[in-house]
Design a protein around this motif. Structure first.
Motif, PDB file in Angstrom:
ATOM      1  N   GLU A  12       0.815  -1.214   0.000  1.00 36.39           N
ATOM      2  CA  GLU A  12       0.000   0.000   0.000  1.00 36.39           C
ATOM      3  C   GLU A  12       0.851   1.267   0.000  1.00 36.39           C
ATOM      4  N   THR A  13       1.879   1.326   0.864  1.00 32.24           N
ATOM      5  CA  THR A  13       2.690   2.547   0.935  1.00 32.24           C
ATOM      6  C   THR A  13       3.599   2.689  -0.286  1.00 32.24           C
ATOM      7  N   ALA A  14       4.042   1.570  -0.863  1.00 29.66           N
ATOM      8  CA  ALA A  14       4.824   1.646  -2.104  1.00 29.66           C
ATOM      9  C   ALA A  14       3.970   2.206  -3.236  1.00 29.66           C
ATOM     10  N   ALA A  15       2.719   1.753  -3.329  1.00 27.80           N
ATOM     11  CA  ALA A  15       1.816   2.264  -4.360  1.00 27.80           C
ATOM     12  C   ALA A  15       1.546   3.760  -4.154  1.00 27.80           C
ATOM     13  N   LEU A  16       1.371   4.174  -2.904  1.00 32.70           N
ATOM     14  CA  LEU A  16       1.167   5.597  -2.613  1.00 32.70           C
ATOM     15  C   LEU A  16       2.408   6.402  -2.984  1.00 32.70           C
ATOM     16  N   LYS A  17       3.596   5.898  -2.656  1.00 29.89           N
ATOM     17  CA  LYS A  17       4.843   6.602  -2.982  1.00 29.89           C
ATOM     18  C   LYS A  17       4.957   6.770  -4.496  1.00 29.89           C
ATOM     19  N   ALA A  18       4.630   5.731  -5.262  1.00 28.70           N
ATOM     20  CA  ALA A  18       4.690   5.813  -6.724  1.00 28.70           C
ATOM     21  C   ALA A  18       3.676   6.821  -7.250  1.00 28.70           C
ATOM     22  N   ARG A  19       2.459   6.829  -6.682  1.00 28.98           N
ATOM     23  CA  ARG A  19       1.444   7.770  -7.153  1.00 28.98           C
ATOM     24  C   ARG A  19       1.850   9.214  -6.832  1.00 28.98           C
ATOM     25  N   LEU A  20       2.417   9.441  -5.663  1.00 27.65           N
ATOM     26  CA  LEU A  20       2.874  10.791  -5.320  1.00 27.65           C
ATOM     27  C   LEU A  20       3.986  11.241  -6.266  1.00 27.65           C
ATOM     28  N   ALA A  21       4.889  10.321  -6.620  1.00 29.21           N
ATOM     29  CA  ALA A  21       5.946  10.648  -7.583  1.00 29.21           C
ATOM     30  C   ALA A  21       5.334  10.960  -8.940  1.00 29.21           C
ATOM     31  N   GLU A  22       4.394  10.140  -9.376  1.00 27.74           N
ATOM     32  CA  GLU A  22       3.712  10.389 -10.658  1.00 27.74           C
ATOM     33  C   GLU A  22       3.060  11.766 -10.662  1.00 27.74           C
ATOM     34  N   ASP A  23       2.346  12.082  -9.594  1.00 27.34           N
ATOM     35  CA  ASP A  23       1.675  13.389  -9.512  1.00 27.34           C
ATOM     36  C   ASP A  23       2.673  14.534  -9.602  1.00 27.34           C
ATOM     37  N   ALA A  24       3.790  14.410  -8.897  1.00 28.60           N
ATOM     38  CA  ALA A  24       4.802  15.469  -8.931  1.00 28.60           C
ATOM     39  C   ALA A  24       5.365  15.616 -10.339  1.00 28.60           C
ATOM     40  N   TRP A  25       5.730  14.504 -10.986  1.00 24.88           N
ATOM     41  CA  TRP A  25       6.294  14.575 -12.338  1.00 24.88           C
ATOM     42  C   TRP A  25       5.259  15.121 -13.319  1.00 24.88           C
ATOM     43  N   ASN A  26       3.992  14.795 -13.152  1.00 26.13           N
ATOM     44  CA  ASN A  26       2.966  15.328 -14.055  1.00 26.13           C
ATOM     45  C   ASN A  26       2.736  16.821 -13.862  1.00 26.13           C
ATOM     46  N   SER A  27       3.211  17.377 -12.753  1.00 19.49           N
ATOM     47  CA  SER A  27       3.135  18.831 -12.565  1.00 19.49           C
ATOM     48  C   SER A  27       4.104  19.545 -13.502  1.00 19.49           C
ATOM     49  N   ARG A  28       5.149  18.823 -13.933  1.00 20.91           N
ATOM     50  CA  ARG A  28       6.210  19.376 -14.775  1.00 20.91           C
ATOM     51  C   ARG A  28       6.879  20.594 -14.115  1.00 20.91           C
ATOM     52  N   ASP A  29       6.930  20.559 -12.798  1.00 23.13           N
ATOM     53  CA  ASP A  29       7.564  21.632 -12.025  1.00 23.13           C
ATOM     54  C   ASP A  29       8.839  21.059 -11.385  1.00 23.13           C
ATOM     55  N   PRO A  30      10.013  21.384 -11.944  1.00 26.36           N
ATOM     56  CA  PRO A  30      11.257  20.813 -11.429  1.00 26.36           C
ATOM     57  C   PRO A  30      11.472  21.019  -9.930  1.00 26.36           C
ATOM     58  N   ALA A  31      11.097  22.167  -9.397  1.00 26.63           N
ATOM     59  CA  ALA A  31      11.294  22.424  -7.966  1.00 26.63           C
ATOM     60  C   ALA A  31      10.417  21.491  -7.132  1.00 26.63           C
ATOM     61  N   THR A  32       9.179  21.284  -7.550  1.00 25.92           N
ATOM     62  CA  THR A  32       8.280  20.360  -6.844  1.00 25.92           C
ATOM     63  C   THR A  32       8.843  18.948  -6.874  1.00 25.92           C
ATOM     64  N   VAL A  33       9.275  18.511  -8.030  1.00 23.72           N
ATOM     65  CA  VAL A  33       9.820  17.159  -8.177  1.00 23.72           C
ATOM     66  C   VAL A  33      11.062  16.991  -7.300  1.00 23.72           C
ATOM     67  N   SER A  34      11.943  17.971  -7.300  1.00 26.55           N
ATOM     68  CA  SER A  34      13.224  17.838  -6.589  1.00 26.55           C
ATOM     69  C   SER A  34      13.057  17.689  -5.083  1.00 26.55           C
ATOM     70  N   ARG A  35      11.943  18.148  -4.538  1.00 24.31           N
ATOM     71  CA  ARG A  35      11.732  18.061  -3.083  1.00 24.31           C
ATOM     72  C   ARG A  35      11.565  16.619  -2.591  1.00 24.31           C
ATOM     73  N   ALA A  36      11.332  15.678  -3.483  1.00 23.93           N
ATOM     74  CA  ALA A  36      11.188  14.272  -3.085  1.00 23.93           C
ATOM     75  C   ALA A  36      12.536  13.567  -2.964  1.00 23.93           C
ATOM     76  N   TYR A  37      13.617  14.261  -3.313  1.00 24.82           N
ATOM     77  CA  TYR A  37      14.944  13.652  -3.361  1.00 24.82           C
ATOM     78  C   TYR A  37      15.837  14.218  -2.273  1.00 24.82           C
ATOM     79  N   SER A  38      16.743  13.385  -1.758  1.00 21.12           N
ATOM     80  CA  SER A  38      17.705  13.857  -0.769  1.00 21.12           C
ATOM     81  C   SER A  38      18.625  14.887  -1.436  1.00 21.12           C
ATOM     82  N   SER A  39      19.248  15.729  -0.622  1.00 29.18           N
ATOM     83  CA  SER A  39      20.091  16.797  -1.180  1.00 29.18           C
ATOM     84  C   SER A  39      21.274  16.244  -1.970  1.00 29.18           C
ATOM     85  N   ASP A  40      21.679  15.007  -1.658  1.00 30.30           N
ATOM     86  CA  ASP A  40      22.799  14.383  -2.379  1.00 30.30           C
ATOM     87  C   ASP A  40      22.335  13.215  -3.263  1.00 30.30           C
TER      88      ASP A  40
END
Length: 154
Positions: A12-40
């Motif tokens: 369930e949480t893996a599916a939610l994580k994938a959907r949240l990633a999909e939603d962020a990428w579909n925003s096509r907003d690089p700053a929004t997408v980058s917030r899901a990643y560690s600084s390194d």
């Protein structure tokens, strides 16, 4: 800052994580997408290797400057502990009018806060006609109830 859901992942949480990633990428907003990643965060995207937010944002700005009308669907393939494997497809139009469907697989590894620290993406592009397109929702988030990859036979 923690980014739920956090590992260890369940189906369930893996599916939610994938959907949240999909939603962020579909925003096509690089700053929004980058917030899901560690600084390194380290990426391999096709033949491109990136590290950190600055490189990720620059890469995504360039990507979406050439991939018009981008629409993405992700689907969990497998998960364990702090890792998730997804398969995905996205459709986009080149400036010359040619449509493409890009298929791929991603392997994700997360830190304890739920930030992605490693992303490996393998992607293939197939030219398609406009009539072969399957992703027709308005730009942005894929609507709830829209078929996923398996439902579409992809």
């Amino acid at each position: 800052m923690p980014r739920p859901p956090q590992p260890p992942f369940t189906a369930e949480t893996a599916a939610l994580k994938a959907r949240l990633a999909e939603d962020a990428w579909n925003s096509r907003d690089p700053a929004t997408v980058s917030r899901a990643y560690s600084s390194d965060s380290r990426w391999r995207n096709r033949d491109t290797f990136l590290t950190g937010h600055v490189e990720i944002v620059r890469f995504l700005e360039q990507k979406w400057a050439r991939e018009n009308e981008y629409r993405l669907i992700k689907e969990v393939w497998a998960h364990a502990n702090n890792r998730i494997a997804v398969r995905f497809a996205y459709e986009w139009r080149h400036a010359d009018g040619q449509w493409y469907r890009s298929h791929g697989n991603e392997n994700w590894e997360f830190d304890e806060d739920g930030l992605m620290q490693v992303r490996h993406a393998s992607i293939n592009d197939i030219s398609i006609t406009e009539q072969e397109r399957k992703f027709h929702w308005p730009l942005g988030r894929r609507p709830d109830g829209h078929p996923g990859l398996s439902d579409l036979g992809l």
